[in-house]
Design an enzyme around this catalytic site. Structure first.
Site: not given
Lengths: 253, 303
Positions: B21, B130
């Protein structure tokens, strides 16, 4: 887009720490347009890790040229390449200058190494329109005139040409030209492009600028190189994929 | 002919190589270089409920054998993804794993609900780690009960496998993997990036607008291997290994310490053909080392 090994044909040191590399690669040379760029792998190992983006400086048949100044590890490694060595290249990347506009006169405006893409553009425009080139640098050592014509020079220290910056020089000379037939093509540091944008909009002169930004991939997947859109405040454009050449009206500099 | 396929739950991957990703967008750019039909799968850029603009530049900076990024989850949002990105990806016979990022449990659930009906999607990878956004992100990834709650909640609204992408920025990653397993998660991917920063010594300013970013690339591979090994030795859950893979040898190394599959990340920026090129080499390795199935390597370390 190609990933290919280009071969170093020749290396010239134009000024202290400023190099011109001539590279053999039919894939790149036959497909690249002025203002487009290539992403060069400086080493086959993990250091320097990422590719380094360079605008194409010129093309001669199956050869293309890259001009750069040693700035960090990547450019240092590339400057050490010898004739016959391979350099892995990814490209052509991005969108170049618009070559089909109707202007009769092109003003090329460059700051420092920003003159790099203009040799190729000069070659392509030569039989189509009148070309005048404005180059600014800190001193005479930053002013590279390779492949350019009708040159006006400015230096911050006054060691060559007009003492001051290149936008001031442009302002001084602009009345020598018929503004309705002009278009400006520019490449250089952000403060220069910012001042140029204001000038071009005030004078109602069409203007395309080649921008730069740190990036990892060069073709849109890392999302590392945003530039603010002037048309939509919620949108970043990507320097690599939407640019690097933009009409100044489309971006916030 | 050697068998490169691996299984995670009921999902069969033709080989253990997936694209990570945030390093392949939504597949269209990388497909110019690599035949997506030849790899195990592709994990999308993190998707959020609404589009996100991301952080201003500079967003990326190179460090020794690695790079820092602080993109800030720039993405088109789940609706645009479903409408305009999935149709392109349908052309490819490869597993599509959707990565989802959110700033609340409800948003994770909502995104999963919107996408779960899409037949092309094989699994969801939930990004709880994240480092580059103000709300959510690492806040969740550092909190065992939050990871449990997110896993349970998304599991409740989809029949597709749930993979939780774990943060290395914790004391004991295996505790998080255990929580994922106990909450019904199907697999973990490890590791997300390590929090790092870099400063310009002349200006004394950070090299990233966001100040801190996520470190990726070969520099983090030993850390990633240790984290995978830790999970493998403590928790019985499939692991997708991520962190600095640049060669087929790295893929094998991750599988030996316990990864069922791997994801390639930063290398895609440098050589977008890398994934496809590794496949032949993996097969050659199996021939040389006398294995019939690559899955025999998973967790085969000898200590």
């Amino acid at each position: 887009m190609f990933i290919t090994d280009a071969i170093v044909e020749n290396k010239t040191e134009l000024e202290n720490q400023i190099f011109l590399l001539k590279l053999y690669s039919p894939e790149i040379s036959r497909n690249i347009k002025p203002g487009q760029f290539i992403n060069i792998r400086a080493s086959e190992n993990n250091f320097p890790l990422l590719r380094r983006p360079f605008s194409v400086c010129d093309v001669e048949g199956d050869y293309f040229f890259v001009m750069f100044k040693i700035y960090g590890e990547g450019t240092l490694y590339i400057s050490r390449k010898q004739n016959g060595e391979k350099i892995n290249v990814l490209g052509p990347l991005g969108n170049g200058f618009n070559l089909n506009d109707n202007s009769k006169t092109a003003l090329l405006v460059a700051g420092g190494m920003g003159s790099a893409p203009f040799s190729f553009l000069t070659k392509i425009f030569s039989d189509k329109k009148e070309i005048h080139t404005f180059i600014g640098g800190r001193s005479s050592h930053d002013v590279i005139q390779y492949g350019l014509k009708n040159i006006y020079i400015s230096t911050d220290d006054g060691s060559l040409g007009f003492k001051g910056n290149v936008i001031e020089l442009l302002k001084n000379k602009i009345n020598n030209f018929d503004k309705s037939e002009l278009k400006i093509f520019a490449c250089g540091p952000t403060p220069m492009l910012k001042a140029l944008k204001e000038f071009a909009l005030n004078e109602k002169i069409e203007c395309e600028v080649s921008t730069e930004c740190g990036m990892a991939c060069g073709f849109g997947i890392c999302q590392g190189c945003p530039i603010q859109s002037a048309n939509d405040e919620n949108k970043f454009l990507l320097v690599c994929k939407d640019g690097p050449v933009f009409n100044v009206k489309d971006i916030i500099i | 002919m050697k068998n490169l396929s691996v299984k995670i739950g009921d999902l069969v991957f033709r080989n253990p190589i997936l694209l990570a990703s945030g390093t392949v967008g939504y597949g269209n750019e990388i497909s110019e270089f690599t035949d997506l039909n030849k790899i195990g799968g592709i994990v999308t850029k993190s998707l959020s409920l609404k589009p996100r603009k991301g952080n201003p530049p500079p967003r990326v900076v190179e460090t020794a054998s690695g790079m820092l990024n602080a993109i800030g989850l720039a993405n088109v949002g789940v609706e645009e993804f479903a409408k305009n990105k999935i149709p392109y990806l349908k052309k490819y016979d490869t597993h599509l794993i959707c990565n989802i990022a959110a700033s609340s449990v409800e948003e994770y659930v909502e995104c999963t609900k919107i996408l779960t009906g899409e037949e092309k999607i094989s699994a969801f990878e939930i990004n709880v780690s994240c480092p580059n956004v103000k709300d959510g992100g690492l806040e969740f990834g550092n909190n065992l009960s939050a990871v449990a709650k997110i896993t349970e909640s998304v599991k409740a609204v989809t029949n597709k496998p749930i993979i939780i992408k774990l943060s290395p920025n914790v004391a004991k990653i295996s505790e998080f993997a255990k929580v994922v397993k106990d909450s019904g998660g199907d697999a973990v991917s490890a590791i997300n990036t390590l929090v790092g920063t870099a400063f310009n010594i002349r200006t004394r300013k950070p090299k990233l607008f966001n100040v801190r970013g996520g470190l990726s690339g070969p520099a983090i591979k030993p850390v990633a291997l240790a984290k995978v090994l830790e999970i493998r030795s403590k928790v019985d859950i499939p692991i997708i290994g991520i962190g600095g893979i640049t060669s087929w040898q790295d893929v094998i190394e991750f599988m030996i310490v316990g990864a069922t599959a791997v994801q390639l990340g930063t290398i895609n920026f440098i050589n977008p053909k890398a994934s496809e090129l590794m496949i032949k080499e993996l097969e050659q390795f199996l021939i040389e080392e006398n294995f019939n199935n690559i899955s025999e390597l998973i967790g085969s370390y000898i200590i």
